[in-house]
Scaffold this active site. Structure first.
Site, PDB file in Angstrom:
ATOM      1  N   ASP A 115      -0.727  38.219  33.417  1.00  0.00           N
ATOM      2  CA  ASP A 115       0.148  38.356  32.246  1.00  0.00           C
ATOM      3  C   ASP A 115      -0.594  37.942  30.970  1.00  0.00           C
ATOM      4  O   ASP A 115      -0.102  38.142  29.875  1.00  0.00           O
ATOM      5  CB  ASP A 115       1.378  37.451  32.421  1.00  0.00           C
ATOM      6  CG  ASP A 115       2.661  38.247  32.524  1.00  0.00           C
ATOM      7  OD1 ASP A 115       2.619  39.461  32.253  1.00  0.00           O
ATOM      8  OD2 ASP A 115       3.698  37.653  32.878  1.00  0.00           O
ATOM      9  N   GLN A 157       7.898  35.925  36.782  1.00  0.00           N
ATOM     10  CA  GLN A 157       8.830  36.749  36.027  1.00  0.00           C
ATOM     11  C   GLN A 157       9.679  35.875  35.097  1.00  0.00           C
ATOM     12  O   GLN A 157      10.290  34.913  35.538  1.00  0.00           O
ATOM     13  CB  GLN A 157       9.727  37.536  37.002  1.00  0.00           C
ATOM     14  CG  GLN A 157      10.667  38.508  36.338  1.00  0.00           C
ATOM     15  CD  GLN A 157       9.938  39.630  35.602  1.00  0.00           C
ATOM     16  OE1 GLN A 157       9.014  40.246  36.126  1.00  0.00           O
ATOM     17  NE2 GLN A 157      10.342  39.879  34.371  1.00  0.00           N
ATOM     18  N   LYS A 217       7.384  46.704  38.895  1.00  0.00           N
ATOM     19  CA  LYS A 217       6.039  46.215  39.219  1.00  0.00           C
ATOM     20  C   LYS A 217       5.690  46.576  40.668  1.00  0.00           C
ATOM     21  O   LYS A 217       4.571  46.971  40.964  1.00  0.00           O
ATOM     22  CB  LYS A 217       5.966  44.696  38.994  1.00  0.00           C
ATOM     23  CG  LYS A 217       5.928  44.382  37.511  1.00  0.00           C
ATOM     24  CD  LYS A 217       6.298  42.956  37.178  1.00  0.00           C
ATOM     25  CE  LYS A 217       6.387  42.846  35.656  1.00  0.00           C
ATOM     26  NZ  LYS A 217       7.266  41.825  35.157  1.00  0.00           N
TER      27      LYS A 217
END
Ligand code: NAP
Length: 277
Positions: free
Chosen positions: A115, A92, A48
């Site tokens: 997300d 995460q 990322k």
């Protein structure tokens, strides 16, 4: 048989975003919160970071100790929610067992939820009005689109019903007029169903679980699985034999994985536009 090359589509998407970001005075910012130092999570966070650097986003990695409390994580998210210069917040996964991932994910305000996993954004997807959509399922649909594969009217069979992949994918494909079946570990006679698929998407996390006897001739096979064995990556599909029967197939690595990163890049820019323009 055609290989669906997620890596090259990702590169095209990132190059386009990069050109757009160059023209922006204030750069979009992505913040990734990681708890602990799980090796796989470190790899994903690093991917990322690389993506963010490439397209010109500001990037912050907040790495918290394994022992951090839920309250502390929530406080950090609340602060980032308020910060004007922060466009995307991502936690995460997986989190240690003492932290409730649903509570933590839902603390992110929907306009910064890059997300696409908050209940609000998941609900919007059901109603076909979401802006920020879960990256892996969106990446699958964009990969099919990039190869001009018609989704409308096709029978799509998804194996795996996780909140991350299978469930959002049902809605995305339904919104695109596919007929959708979804299977899981309690499904009886799985191969009878997978053999009906025009588009078969497999996300179960079991190395080479789907073989050529389980697919229809000339079907489109999307392998989401990432299984690391002896430092080598394998999908959930037996590529060597299934690729001989399929019309299109994604490789592992180089298929869905890169598309997931590309969609995150898209979501950060989308969040920037929602939050700042
Ligand atoms: P998950 O949360 O563990 O869910 C796995 C799903 O597979 C569950 O719904 C489970 O059914 C089902 N399943 C397990 N064994 C099965 C079987 N024998 N037959 C039918 N269904 C079975 O996994 P996930 O997060 O969705 O991830 C799945 C895989 O995709 C993993 O390898 C992961 O690393 C990979 N992944 C890749 C990306 C990417 O960017 N390429 C992104 C996300 C995930 P039950 O619900 O009944 O337990």
């Amino acid at each position: 048989m055609i290989i669906l090359d997620g890596k090259s589509i990702k590169n095209q998407i990132l190059d386009n975003i990069r050109l757009e970001v160059i023209k922006l005075k204030d750069k979009p910012k992505l913040v990734v919160i990681q708890v602990g130092d799980d090796p796989a999570s470190c790899v994903y966070v690093n991917q990322k970071k690389k993506m963010a650097e490439y397209v010109g986003y500001n990037f912050e990695h907040i790495n918290l100790p394994e022992s951090v409390s839920e309250d502390e994580v929530i406080k950090i998210i609340d602060k980032l929610n308020e910060e004007n210069g922060v466009d995307g917040i991502l936690v995460q996964m997986p989190l240690p067992n003492h932290l409730n991932s649903k509570i933590i994910q839902n603390r992110i305000i929907p306009s910064k939820d890059v997300d696409g996993l908050t209940d609000i954004n998941t609900g919007k997807l059901v109603h076909n009005c979401a802006s920020l959509i879960s990256c892996t399922p969106k990446g699958i649909v964009d990969l099919l689109d990039a190869y001009k594969i018609e989704i409308r009217g096709k029978h799509a069979v998804i194996v795996g019903r996780s909140d991350l992949v299978g469930k959002p994918l049902v809605n995305l494909l339904l919104n695109r007029d596919a007929t959708v079946s979804i299977c899981h570990s309690k499904t009886k006679d799985l191969s009878t169903i997978t053999k009906l698929a025009d588009i078969l998407i497999v996300a179960i996390g079991k190395k080479e679980f789907i073989d050529e006897s389980m697919i229809k001739d000339k079907s489109i096979v999307i392998d989401v699985g990432i299984n690391r064995v002896d430092n080598k990556l394998y999908g959930d599909v037996k590529f060597d034999t299934v690729s001989k029967k399929a019309s299109y197939i994604t490789p592992v690595p180089g298929g869905v994985g890169p598309m997931t990163i590309a969609e995150l890049a898209k979501n950060v820019l989308c969040a920037y536009k929602i939050n700042r323009q």
